[in-house]
Design an enzyme around this catalytic site. Structure first.
Site, short mmCIF file in Angstrom:
data_model
loop_
_atom_site.label_atom_id
_atom_site.label_comp_id
_atom_site.label_asym_id
_atom_site.label_seq_id
_atom_site.Cartn_x
_atom_site.Cartn_y
_atom_site.Cartn_z
N GLU A 154 0.86 -1.19 0.00
CA GLU A 154 0.00 0.00 0.00
C GLU A 154 0.90 1.24 0.00
OE1 GLU A 154 -1.52 0.97 3.92
OE2 GLU A 154 -3.45 1.59 3.09
N ASN B 238 -6.88 6.48 -1.49
CA ASN B 238 -5.82 5.50 -1.23
C ASN B 238 -6.12 4.34 -2.18
OD1 ASN B 238 -4.04 3.61 -0.24
ND2 ASN B 238 -4.49 4.03 1.91
N LYS C 176 -9.54 2.48 -1.60
CA LYS C 176 -9.72 1.89 -0.26
C LYS C 176 -11.04 2.30 0.38
CE LYS C 176 -7.00 1.37 4.03
NZ LYS C 176 -5.68 1.75 4.62
N GLU D 116 -5.53 8.92 7.70
CA GLU D 116 -6.15 8.47 6.44
C GLU D 116 -7.53 9.10 6.25
OE1 GLU D 116 -5.60 4.52 4.85
OE2 GLU D 116 -4.40 4.03 6.61
N CYS E 198 -4.77 -2.84 3.14
CA CYS E 198 -4.46 -2.77 4.57
C CYS E 198 -5.64 -3.02 5.49
CB CYS E 198 -3.78 -1.44 4.89
SG CYS E 198 -2.92 -1.53 6.48
N ASN F 101 0.43 -0.97 5.37
CA ASN F 101 1.38 -0.25 6.24
C ASN F 101 0.76 -0.33 7.63
OD1 ASN F 101 3.38 1.85 4.57
ND2 ASN F 101 1.50 1.41 3.46
#
Ligand code: CDT
Length: 310
Positions: free
Chosen positions: A48, A108, A125, A144, A170, A195
């Protein structure tokens, strides 16, 4: 049944520091790609947000984040060499990056690229962890929810060089819904980049549980959906901030067949039998025969315990 195999490589990437140049990072990815090819890989999974440090740990303006860390198109001159080398070697890949899409928002994102270097699928994401406010007492941020919008599409499955592939990013791996939606579309292989900070800034979680939860979610999800999983970490100590390694390839049996042993750039490989999931799809997880969606309504109607119905 004819033999169908996929040479799966997972390219774990060690620390990428704030001061690292894009060229240096790209050179590392290309070296991993070349090693993957030399070991027989058809497909390589990168992490990612592969191309930079895990920047959501830092508070900055949206404009600064977008200028420093987001890709304005894909491919672009800064990553073209990776696409060119993959096409030359005839290896497909999955890559996570920060996507700036002025019309729809910052995301993302990850992509699936085939052996001809063509982007076959894009995923944004869905399960964004962390927060959007500045937590002054935390040892670092997890922003995020500030820098990205929630993905505006579902979990899809694409035919990539004749393998049914899905992808996620993730935190998505912790949610069974992620995997079942792809399982219901016949996914054979799912690529995942992550991550994962080893310190939980929200409560004092013992560090060892980060790896434990990472592995149990992947093993259970592979088994329950009869899919192969390739999971690539960006890990190690980025400017003093540690993230877990533990990149793995997991079989549809739920067994880990390859696992990284370092927290640095490391290539793991497995020659995956794509028919291995079939007995599970035919029997215990024969969805068409055994699933009872009429009893699962709350899963799509309700977000949380006690939450009002949609
Ligand atoms: N990148 C990412 O999604 N990391 C999360 C950290 C959760 S703690 C805020 C993860 O699930 O690993």
């Amino acid at each position: 049944m004819s033999q169908r195999r996929l040479g799966v490589a997972v390219a774990q990437v060690g620390a990428v520091h704030v001061s690292d140049s894009r060229q240096r990072t790209l050179d590392r990815l290309i070296a991993l790609l070349q090693e993957a090819k030399s070991r027989g890989a058809d497909f390589v999974v990168f992490p990612e947000l592969t191309l930079a440090t895990f920047f959501p740990r830092y508070w900055m303006s949206q404009q600064e984040a977008e200028e420093r860390y987001f890709e304005h198109s894909m491919p672009n001159p800064n990553v073209q060499a990776l696409f060119d080398e993959a096409r030359r070697l005839e290896v497909g890949f999955y890559l996570g990056y920060a996507e700036l899409c002025p019309k729809e928002g910052p995301f993302n994102t990850s992509i699936l690229v085939n052996k001809k270097g063509q982007i076959i699928g894009k995923y944004r994401k869905v399960h964004l962890p962390g927060h959007s406010d500045h937590k002054l007492d935390a040892p670092f941020q997890h922003l995020e929810k500030k820098y990205f919008q929630v993905g505006n599409d579902t979990f899809k499955v694409w035919g990539v060089d004749e393998v049914q592939m899905g992808m996620c990013l993730c935190n998505d791996r912790r949610w069974p819904e992620t995997w079942r939606v792809m399982g219901l579309q016949g996914a054979e292989f799912v690529a995942l980049g992550y991550n994962t900070p080893s310190i939980n800034i929200h409560w004092p979680e013992p560090v060892h549980l980060r790896m434990h939860h990472h592995l149990i979610t992947l093993q259970a999800s592979a088994y329950q959906n009869a899919v192969w999983i390739g999971a690539a970490a960006k890990c190690g100590v980025e400017d003093g901030h540690h993230m877990i390694g533990g990149s793995v390839i997991v079989a549809p049996t739920g067994e880990i067949v390859a696992q990284a042993s370092t927290e640095e750039d490391e290539l793991i490989y497995f020659n995956a039998d794509l028919n291995l999931g079939q007995p599970f799809r035919d029997h215990v997880f024969n969805f068409a025969k055994h699933r009872r969606p009429e009893h699962y309504q709350l899963i799509v109607e309700r977000t949380g315990v006690g939450a009002s119905l949609a």
